[in-house]
Design a protein around this motif. Structure first.
Motif, PDB file in Angstrom:
ATOM      1  N   GLN A 109     -12.072  -5.479   2.616  1.00 26.40           N
ATOM      2  CA  GLN A 109     -12.310  -4.977   1.264  1.00 26.40           C
ATOM      3  C   GLN A 109     -12.107  -6.070   0.210  1.00 26.40           C
ATOM      4  O   GLN A 109     -12.592  -5.946  -0.902  1.00 26.40           O
ATOM      5  CB  GLN A 109     -11.374  -3.805   0.978  1.00 26.40           C
ATOM      6  N   LYS A 129     -16.724   2.175   1.037  1.00 27.46           N
ATOM      7  CA  LYS A 129     -15.812   2.988   1.852  1.00 27.46           C
ATOM      8  C   LYS A 129     -15.811   2.627   3.335  1.00 27.46           C
ATOM      9  O   LYS A 129     -14.957   3.073   4.080  1.00 27.46           O
ATOM     10  CB  LYS A 129     -16.130   4.466   1.661  1.00 27.46           C
ATOM     11  N   THR A 132     -11.856  -1.572   4.783  1.00 33.32           N
ATOM     12  CA  THR A 132     -10.486  -1.356   4.323  1.00 33.32           C
ATOM     13  C   THR A 132      -9.773  -2.703   4.193  1.00 33.32           C
ATOM     14  O   THR A 132     -10.289  -3.738   4.620  1.00 33.32           O
ATOM     15  CB  THR A 132      -9.696  -0.475   5.320  1.00 33.32           C
ATOM     16  N   HIS A 135      -8.556  -3.628   8.312  1.00 28.59           N
ATOM     17  CA  HIS A 135      -9.582  -3.299   9.298  1.00 28.59           C
ATOM     18  C   HIS A 135      -9.200  -3.958  10.628  1.00 28.59           C
ATOM     19  O   HIS A 135      -9.034  -5.176  10.685  1.00 28.59           O
ATOM     20  CB  HIS A 135     -10.937  -3.825   8.812  1.00 28.59           C
TER      21      HIS A 135
END
Length: 142
Positions: A109, A129, A132, A135
Protein backbone atom coordinates in the motif's frame (compact mmCIF):
# COMPACT_ATOMS: atom_id res chain seq x y z
CA UNK A 1 31.66 9.45 1.12
CA UNK A 2 31.58 7.44 4.33
CA UNK A 3 28.34 6.65 6.12
CA UNK A 4 27.62 4.80 9.33
CA UNK A 5 25.16 1.95 9.17
CA UNK A 6 23.29 -0.02 11.79
CA UNK A 7 24.10 -3.42 10.31
CA UNK A 8 27.44 -3.00 8.54
CA UNK A 9 29.37 -0.37 10.48
CA UNK A 10 31.04 2.42 8.55
CA UNK A 11 31.05 1.94 4.79
CA UNK A 12 32.10 3.92 1.74
CA UNK A 13 29.53 4.87 -0.91
CA UNK A 14 29.79 7.01 -4.00
CA UNK A 15 28.24 10.45 -3.49
CA UNK A 16 26.18 10.05 -6.66
CA UNK A 17 24.45 7.02 -5.09
CA UNK A 18 22.57 9.18 -2.58
CA UNK A 19 18.82 9.29 -3.25
CA UNK A 20 16.87 12.34 -2.05
CA UNK A 21 13.36 12.07 -0.66
CA UNK A 22 11.69 15.46 -0.63
CA UNK A 23 9.23 14.36 2.07
CA UNK A 24 11.10 11.50 3.72
CA UNK A 25 9.49 8.12 4.28
CA UNK A 26 6.21 7.82 6.18
CA UNK A 27 7.07 8.04 9.87
CA UNK A 28 10.55 9.43 9.11
CA UNK A 29 9.94 12.88 7.56
CA UNK A 30 13.30 14.29 8.65
CA UNK A 31 15.38 11.54 7.03
CA UNK A 32 15.57 12.61 3.40
CA UNK A 33 18.88 11.17 2.15
CA UNK A 34 19.23 7.43 1.61
CA UNK A 35 21.47 4.96 -0.15
CA UNK A 36 20.52 1.54 -1.46
CA UNK A 37 23.00 -1.05 -0.26
CA UNK A 38 23.46 -4.43 -1.89
CA UNK A 39 25.80 -6.98 -0.39
CA UNK A 40 24.95 -10.12 -2.32
CA UNK A 41 24.69 -10.08 -6.09
CA UNK A 42 21.28 -11.24 -7.31
CA UNK A 43 19.77 -11.03 -3.82
CA UNK A 44 16.24 -9.64 -4.25
CA UNK A 45 16.42 -7.95 -0.84
CA UNK A 46 18.27 -4.64 -0.54
CA UNK A 47 18.92 -2.22 2.30
CA UNK A 48 17.61 1.36 2.17
CA UNK A 49 19.95 3.09 4.60
CA UNK A 50 19.47 6.66 5.83
CA UNK A 51 22.71 8.50 5.10
CA UNK A 52 22.49 10.79 8.13
CA UNK A 53 21.14 8.36 10.72
CA UNK A 54 22.63 4.87 11.06
CA UNK A 55 19.61 3.66 13.04
CA UNK A 56 17.16 4.23 10.16
CA UNK A 57 17.31 1.38 7.67
CA UNK A 58 14.68 -0.56 5.76
CA UNK A 59 14.76 -3.83 3.86
CA UNK A 60 13.23 -3.32 0.40
CA UNK A 61 12.34 -5.50 -2.57
CA UNK A 62 11.02 -5.06 -6.08
CA UNK A 63 7.38 -6.14 -5.57
CA UNK A 64 7.08 -7.34 -9.18
CA UNK A 65 9.37 -10.25 -8.28
CA UNK A 66 6.59 -11.58 -6.05
CA UNK A 67 3.47 -10.00 -7.58
CA UNK A 68 4.14 -9.62 -11.34
CA UNK A 69 1.06 -7.47 -12.04
CA UNK A 70 1.86 -4.95 -9.30
CA UNK A 71 3.54 -2.36 -11.55
CA UNK A 72 0.23 -1.81 -13.36
CA UNK A 73 -1.12 0.07 -10.33
CA UNK A 74 1.59 2.72 -10.59
CA UNK A 75 0.73 5.47 -13.04
CA UNK A 76 2.31 8.73 -14.15
CA UNK A 77 -0.27 10.59 -12.06
CA UNK A 78 0.61 8.89 -8.80
CA UNK A 79 4.40 8.68 -8.99
CA UNK A 80 4.59 12.26 -7.73
CA UNK A 81 8.18 12.83 -8.80
CA UNK A 82 8.72 16.21 -10.48
CA UNK A 83 9.74 15.97 -14.14
CA UNK A 84 10.06 12.18 -13.92
CA UNK A 85 8.79 9.70 -16.44
CA UNK A 86 7.04 6.51 -15.36
CA UNK A 87 9.37 4.54 -17.67
CA UNK A 88 12.35 5.86 -15.68
CA UNK A 89 10.83 4.85 -12.36
CA UNK A 90 11.73 1.80 -10.30
CA UNK A 91 9.36 0.51 -7.65
CA UNK A 92 10.35 -0.96 -4.30
CA UNK A 93 8.34 -1.87 -1.24
CA UNK A 94 9.37 -2.06 2.38
CA UNK A 95 9.70 -5.56 3.82
CA UNK A 96 8.90 -6.53 7.41
CA UNK A 97 10.87 -9.52 8.62
CA UNK A 98 9.42 -10.97 11.83
CA UNK A 99 11.00 -13.62 14.02
CA UNK A 100 9.47 -16.39 11.89
CA UNK A 101 10.64 -15.73 8.29
CA UNK A 102 7.59 -17.52 6.90
CA UNK A 103 5.58 -14.51 8.09
CA UNK A 104 7.52 -11.95 5.99
CA UNK A 105 5.28 -9.18 4.65
CA UNK A 106 5.65 -6.29 2.20
CA UNK A 107 3.94 -2.92 2.28
CA UNK A 108 2.14 -2.95 -1.06
CA UNK A 109 0.00 0.00 0.00
CA UNK A 110 3.00 2.32 0.42
CA UNK A 111 5.43 1.72 -2.47
CA UNK A 112 8.54 3.81 -2.96
CA UNK A 113 9.14 5.12 -6.45
CA UNK A 114 12.76 5.82 -7.41
CA UNK A 115 14.04 7.86 -10.34
CA UNK A 116 17.68 6.81 -10.30
CA UNK A 117 18.57 9.13 -13.18
CA UNK A 118 17.57 12.15 -11.10
CA UNK A 119 18.56 10.64 -7.72
CA UNK A 120 15.11 11.26 -6.24
CA UNK A 121 12.44 9.09 -4.66
CA UNK A 122 9.03 9.35 -3.07
CA UNK A 123 6.83 7.06 -1.06
CA UNK A 124 3.13 7.33 -1.75
CA UNK A 125 -0.03 5.65 -0.55
CA UNK A 126 -2.14 3.55 -2.90
CA UNK A 127 -5.82 3.72 -2.17
CA UNK A 128 -6.50 0.27 -3.55
CA UNK A 129 -8.30 -2.29 -1.42
CA UNK A 130 -6.36 -5.14 -3.03
CA UNK A 131 -3.18 -4.14 -1.22
CA UNK A 132 -2.28 -3.82 2.44
CA UNK A 133 0.63 -2.59 4.49
CA UNK A 134 1.32 -6.18 5.58
CA UNK A 135 0.83 -8.25 2.44
CA UNK A 136 2.23 -11.74 2.99
CA UNK A 137 4.98 -12.93 0.65
CA UNK A 138 4.35 -16.60 1.39
CA UNK A 139 0.86 -18.08 1.50
CA UNK A 140 -0.45 -18.82 4.96
CA UNK A 141 0.95 -22.04 6.29
CA UNK A 142 -1.68 -24.45 7.58
Amino acid sequence: MKIKTKNFGEIEIEGNKVINFQEGILGFPDETRYAILEFKKDDPFKWLQAVDNPKVVFVIIDPCLIFPDYKSVVTAENIGLPDSNIQDADIFTIVTIPENPVDITVNLQGPIIFDFKKHIAKQFVLYNKLYTTKHRIFPAVK
